[in-house]
Design a protein around this motif. Sequence first.
Motif, short mmCIF file in Angstrom:
data_model
loop_
_atom_site.label_atom_id
_atom_site.label_comp_id
_atom_site.label_asym_id
_atom_site.label_seq_id
_atom_site.Cartn_x
_atom_site.Cartn_y
_atom_site.Cartn_z
N THR A 113 51.56 61.27 85.04
CA THR A 113 52.74 60.41 85.17
C THR A 113 53.17 59.91 83.80
O THR A 113 52.34 59.65 82.93
N CYS A 167 54.62 54.38 91.72
CA CYS A 167 54.21 55.79 91.70
C CYS A 167 53.50 56.17 92.99
O CYS A 167 53.69 57.27 93.51
N GLU A 168 52.67 55.26 93.49
CA GLU A 168 51.93 55.55 94.73
C GLU A 168 52.87 55.72 95.91
O GLU A 168 52.69 56.63 96.74
N CYS A 207 55.95 63.66 84.55
CA CYS A 207 55.32 63.36 85.84
C CYS A 207 55.14 64.70 86.57
O CYS A 207 56.12 65.40 86.83
N THR A 208 53.89 65.04 86.89
CA THR A 208 53.61 66.34 87.50
C THR A 208 52.89 66.14 88.83
O THR A 208 51.89 65.42 88.90
N THR A 209 53.42 66.76 89.87
CA THR A 209 52.84 66.67 91.20
C THR A 209 52.55 68.07 91.71
O THR A 209 53.45 68.93 91.71
N GLN A 251 49.30 66.22 95.27
CA GLN A 251 48.38 65.55 94.34
C GLN A 251 49.09 65.28 93.02
O GLN A 251 49.63 66.19 92.40
N ARG A 252 49.07 64.02 92.61
CA ARG A 252 49.67 63.64 91.34
C ARG A 252 48.71 64.02 90.20
O ARG A 252 47.56 63.59 90.17
N THR A 254 54.59 59.09 95.62
CA THR A 254 53.72 60.19 96.01
C THR A 254 53.61 60.31 97.52
O THR A 254 53.63 61.41 98.09
#
Length: 236
Positions: A208, A188-189, A216-218, A204-205, A192
């Motif tokens: 997830t 995930c990192e 999953c929202t960014t 900004q995450r 991003t």
Amino acid sequence: MKKDQTSKIGAQTPMVESDASTRARVARSILQHGPSTASELAERLHLTPAAVRRHLSVLIGVGHLSSRQQRVYGARGRGRPAMVFELTDAGRTEFPHAYDALAIDALDFVRNALGADGVQRFAEEFVAGIETRFHEIRGEYDNPADALVKALNDAGYVASAHPVATGKQLCQHHCPVALVAAEFPELCEAETRVFAQLLDSHVQRLATIAHGDGVCTTHVPRPVKPSDHPNRKAAS
């Protein structure tokens, strides 16, 4: 609701469940025995050929089976060859797999052999495919966020972008590697970081799927115009 209507609805529910269960038996029989004709399936499952054909039609309709004419070796009798039904790749995915467990074990091995840097390097290589796809299609879109959504959808993430007061929210409604990412957040990192690079923004995450959220929202903040920058205003 009238009594006779209630009884009809109650009678229909077991029928739907029975149909789904029978279709699962048909698919499993083909998985175990290989490509099969309707007659062979009817004999193995103790069903009528007509009932089997009905379920085969549904399974073909949803893309879980394909059909072809049976190959006949030697002298062929009268009439057309029987149809043989076999599982498609989509049909095979309906059965349990050990892919997630295998991936977790493999990354455990990488971490033990190469340390945390090894896992991070793997994560960067994994998300590089999204970056490559983004650059392939970037020229087709006016907005980089739209190109990223397309790249994510091509990779199976079921993505969309929605405007919010402070910019956009990039949503991934499905994560093909959620179980693995829950054990290895490096995936995930790395994702991003790639989003930030491709969108040229400090993203900004917010949520997830790997951490138990539904999507999953960014957050992608709206670009700040030079004239609106706080430092520029302070200087003036």
